[in-house]
Scaffold this motif. Structure first.
Motif, PDB file in Angstrom:
ATOM      1  N   SER A 409       0.829  -1.209   0.000  1.00  0.00           N
ATOM      2  CA  SER A 409       0.000   0.000   0.000  1.00  0.00           C
ATOM      3  C   SER A 409       0.858   1.251   0.000  1.00  0.00           C
ATOM      4  N   ARG A 412       2.394   1.896  -3.493  1.00  0.00           N
ATOM      5  CA  ARG A 412       1.404   2.407  -4.447  1.00  0.00           C
ATOM      6  C   ARG A 412       1.143   3.895  -4.215  1.00  0.00           C
ATOM      7  N   SER A 432      -5.275  -1.708 -12.075  1.00  0.00           N
ATOM      8  CA  SER A 432      -6.021  -1.336 -10.876  1.00  0.00           C
ATOM      9  C   SER A 432      -5.345  -1.830  -9.608  1.00  0.00           C
ATOM     10  N   THR A 433      -4.507  -2.846  -9.729  1.00  0.00           N
ATOM     11  CA  THR A 433      -3.791  -3.358  -8.566  1.00  0.00           C
ATOM     12  C   THR A 433      -2.708  -2.394  -8.092  1.00  0.00           C
ATOM     13  N   VAL A 435      -3.349   0.962  -7.789  1.00  0.00           N
ATOM     14  CA  VAL A 435      -4.018   2.174  -7.325  1.00  0.00           C
ATOM     15  C   VAL A 435      -3.770   2.386  -5.837  1.00  0.00           C
ATOM     16  N   GLY A 438      -7.475   1.228  -2.924  1.00  0.00           N
ATOM     17  CA  GLY A 438      -8.193   0.583  -4.009  1.00  0.00           C
ATOM     18  C   GLY A 438      -9.632   1.012  -4.199  1.00  0.00           C
ATOM     19  N   GLN A 439     -10.386   1.222  -3.087  1.00  0.00           N
ATOM     20  CA  GLN A 439     -11.812   1.495  -3.234  1.00  0.00           C
ATOM     21  C   GLN A 439     -12.103   2.891  -3.766  1.00  0.00           C
ATOM     22  N   TRP A 441     -11.548   4.150  -6.551  1.00  0.00           N
ATOM     23  CA  TRP A 441     -11.972   4.222  -7.949  1.00  0.00           C
ATOM     24  C   TRP A 441     -13.362   4.852  -8.023  1.00  0.00           C
ATOM     25  N   TRP A 502      -9.633  -9.597 -12.576  1.00  0.00           N
ATOM     26  CA  TRP A 502      -8.966  -8.324 -12.794  1.00  0.00           C
ATOM     27  C   TRP A 502      -9.171  -7.807 -14.203  1.00  0.00           C
ATOM     28  N   ASN A 510     -14.474  -0.391 -13.270  1.00  0.00           N
ATOM     29  CA  ASN A 510     -14.118   0.921 -12.723  1.00  0.00           C
ATOM     30  C   ASN A 510     -14.109   2.041 -13.754  1.00  0.00           C
TER      31      ASN A 510
END
Length: 708
Positions: A409, A412, A432-433, A435, A438-439, A441, A502, A510
């Motif tokens: 985390s 990223r 997206s992995t 980002v 993550g949530q 988006w 994914w 997304n």
């Protein structure tokens, strides 16, 4: 004496670790390690050290035997249930930490993870944690996969298969503070000081004001005791309660008391004000009260789904989880994705309803600028604070065999934090992995919809028919795009019912041109209520009860049936994708991807209109209950914080997660939900609401001298 009394246990350990550790040790190189730690020079090879430890179990030298015993006791051991997927072998992290300062040698707590398939179908994550000698800090990472695979095939037969290419190894290392952490702690310190200063200032203000005016000019209440000899015709009471009655506005005008601009600023952080705003249950005419209940229930649904998602990362009971998936009622959790579409629908409806009222009153250039600045400012400040906390501070608090997950985390956010603040993180980074948080988006999509919303709303205001046609055309185009992408990439009906999870997430889940449909439906609903709501409400109020029931019941049943189909209609496809590992039919996939979001949004919008027009019955009473108001104000910070808090549970866990029967999971869920609301309350009263009050100060027009 101790060594002789546990001689049998030592022999058992001996056997276990010949089976478990030796196959993990490559004879061609050191034990592999994927870590950013400084590489240490070693006097002996990892293989030599491990071999020596195992051979020294029965050594006559008490020191060597004790070292071997500590080593064996602290390491993870094969548990029961291996053949049913319990491949979480976590050792004693604390015991390994104590070895670091002992005289028996320097050790690291290390964790090896590798993806595998149970019965060639069910994905599981093999995790082994142990206390390894410092000599094992170096090595070639490619050895791990081969050796684990060899071990599993040798001792577990054909029950578990390693997925090639995804083995990794991490070791506990002291975490160093970086620039992001210093910025985060500095921001936390500034906000804390402002909250303390503002709260003290707010409390002392009535007393200070009483001394700065003549006794015959003002009436004040100090500690709720009236001061006599005043002329109450000129000034109102300046008790804490009366001051708080003004707190929801921009703040008191500086001309009425000895308050500087700085005083007005710091009072925005006063807990007396922010808590009063949070806990207020006062309502105003024209508010859409049923939306409050829908917000709270939707965010609770989101948290519920994420609790099970986090537990699946290191699930020690995958076989039981599969049985849960077969239950029809569990589909409500496993297919909780419509909860997000509820927020898109509510957002579109509110933006349209409020903006149409402003358009009718007149929108100047300044108001259009404020429309966007207000949105960005209000959302981004608490958002940025969460990025700092989750991206740069959580790793400092994480400690355990899986704490290295927090580094992912951090990496990223360190690299891509700026994409979040620009609200483009649903496009970049491409994967997206990668980002940060993550949530979020969702926030990128919502901001993008907010930016383009005035185009559709203005057209509805000026040319209603053209506006309706334009919205419907955009909805149809989005539906067609969803179907085309599903067919082109061979995707499933949903991200949770797709063997290519994914791929679905990157290409469809997304992306704004797919997720915009509920928002556009909400815009149409907000326009309809703005234009026809008062007339419909008045007409319904004149109808007898039986007519209202006759009108409302079929609509409620029809919308509930659509929502049931959206959630539970996916049950069989979820089983196909996640248990049978068979892709659902392309017809099912295209149909669901095209229609599900629109169907859910239309049903929800109709239910909101029924509630607002007097046809909601007891459901309107429930959803419009004023007790939802404080919780509804916390839905945004809960969304920002909850997944990070759940991940902290993962970072600090000392064993695999057991997805247990309903009652135990309910306790875990309610605990996580409560922690999320408590953390959200802290973020709201220290950051989000103060920012709102500061923004209101900037828009407040100063009074003219004649008005003071």
């Amino acid at each position: 004496t101790l060594l002789y009394t546990i001689k049998f246990e030592v022999y058992v350990m001996d056997v276990l670790y010949f089976l478990l550790i030796l196959p993990l040790v490559s004879t061609s190189s050191h034990f592999p390690l994927e870590s950013r730690a400084v590489q240490y020079e070693t006097e002996a090879s990892c293989l030599d050290k491990l071999t020596s430890l195992i051979m020294n179990f029965n050594s006559s030298d008490p020191k060597k035997a004790l070292e071997s015993l500590y080593f064996a006791d602290a390491a993870g051991k094969p548990p029961s249930g291996l053949l049913t997927g319990n491949v979480i072998m976590v050792g004693d992290y604390e015991q390994c930490q104590t070895l670091k300062d002992s005289t028996v040698g320097y050790y690291d707590s290390c964790t090896v993870t590798a993806g595998a398939l149970l019965g060639q179908r069910v994905p599981v994550t093999i995790s082994w944690s142990g206390c390894l000698p410092s000599e094992c800090r170096t090595g070639d990472a490619s050895d791990v996969e081969e050796e684990i695979y060899s071990f599993l095939n040798k001792y577990l037969g054909k029950a578990i298969y390693l997925v090639p290419g995804n083995a990794s190894r991490t070791c506990a290392e002291p975490v160093e503070w970086d620039t992001g952490a210093y910025v985060a702690i500095s921001c936390m310190g500034v906000f804390t000081v402002l909250v303390i200063l503002g709260s003290v200032w707010f409390s002392l203000e009535p007393v200070v004001n009483s001394f700065n005016r003549a006794p015959d000019e003002v009436k004040v209440l100090v500690n709720h005791e009236e001061v006599e000899n005043v002329d109450s015709s000129k000034y109102e009471e300046l008790s804490p309660a009366s001051i708080q009655s003004k707190a929801n506005s921009a703040g008191e005008d500086g001309s009425t008391c000895c308050i500087t601009g700085f005083g007005n600023f710091v009072k925005c952080f006063a807990l007396q004000r922010t808590l009063a705003v949070l806990t207020s249950t006062e309502t105003k005419p024209g508010q859409l009260l049923c939306l409050n209940g829908i917000r709270v229930l939707s965010i609770n649904w989101v948290v519920l789904g994420h609790v099970y998602m986090v537990f699946s990362y290191f699930n020690a009971t995958p076989s039981y989880s599969l049985e849960l998936m077969r239950r029809q009622d569990f589909t409500l959790i496993f297919n909780g994705l419509p909860s997000v579409d509820s927020f898109f629908t509510l957002s579109g409806l509110l933006v349209a309803y409020l903006l149409l009222k402003q358009l009718k009153a007149g929108m100047s250039t300044g108001k259009w600028v404020a429309y966007y600045v207000h949105r960005y400012f209000r959302l981004t400040v608490p958002y940025a604070m969460v990025i700092l906390l989750q991206g740069f501070m959580y790793r400092l608090w994480a400690e355990g065999p899986f704490s290295a997950k927090s580094e992912v985390s951090h990496d990223r956010c360190e690299k891509y934090w700026w994409t979040n603040l620009l609200y483009i993180n649903n496009f970049y980074p491409v994967l997206s992995t990668d980002v940060c948080i993550g949530q979020t988006w969702y926030l990128a999509n919502d901001m993008q919809f907010f930016i383009m919303a005035p185009l559709f709303i203005w057209l509805l205001y000026k040319r209603p028919l053209a506006g309706v046609i334009g919205n419907m055309a955009a909805i149809a185009l989005s539906m067609a795009t969803a179907g085309a992408l599903t067919f082109y990439y061979k995707l499933g009906p949903s991200v949770d019912a797709d063997t290519n999870i994914w791929g679905d997430f990157h290409e469809v889940y997304n992306k704004p041109y797919i997720r915009v449909t509920p928002y556009l439906v909400g815009i149409l609903g907000g326009w309809f209520y703005w234009k026809h709501g008062p007339q419909l409400t008045a007409a319904v109020s004149r109808l007898p009860l039986w007519k209202r029931v006759a009108i409302a019941t079929p609509v409620w049943l029809a919308t509930a049936a659509v929502q049931y189909a959206v959630v539970f209609g996916l049950h069989d496809d979820l089983i196909k994708a996640n248990i049978d590992h068979v892709e659902p039919s392309m017809l099912d996939s295209i149909s669901y991807q095209m229609a599900a979001r629109v169907g859910w949004a239309v049903a929800l919008t109709l239910q909101i209109l029924l509630c607002q027009c007097g046809l909601g019955g007891f459901l309107n009473t429930l959803l419009g209950w004023r007790g939802w108001l404080p919780l509804s104000r916390l839905t945004y910070p809960v969304y920002l914080l909850h997944l990070g808090l759940l991940n902290m549970l993962l970072y600090q866990t000392r064993q695999g997660f057991y997805v247990t029967p309903d009652y135990q999971m309910a306790i875990i869920y309610l605990g996580g939900l409560m922690m999320s609301y408590l953390a959200a309350t802290l973020l709201y009263v220290t950051v989000e609401q103060p920012v709102a009050l500061i923004e209101a100060l900037t828009y407040r027009k100063p009074k003219k001298p004649s008005e003071s």
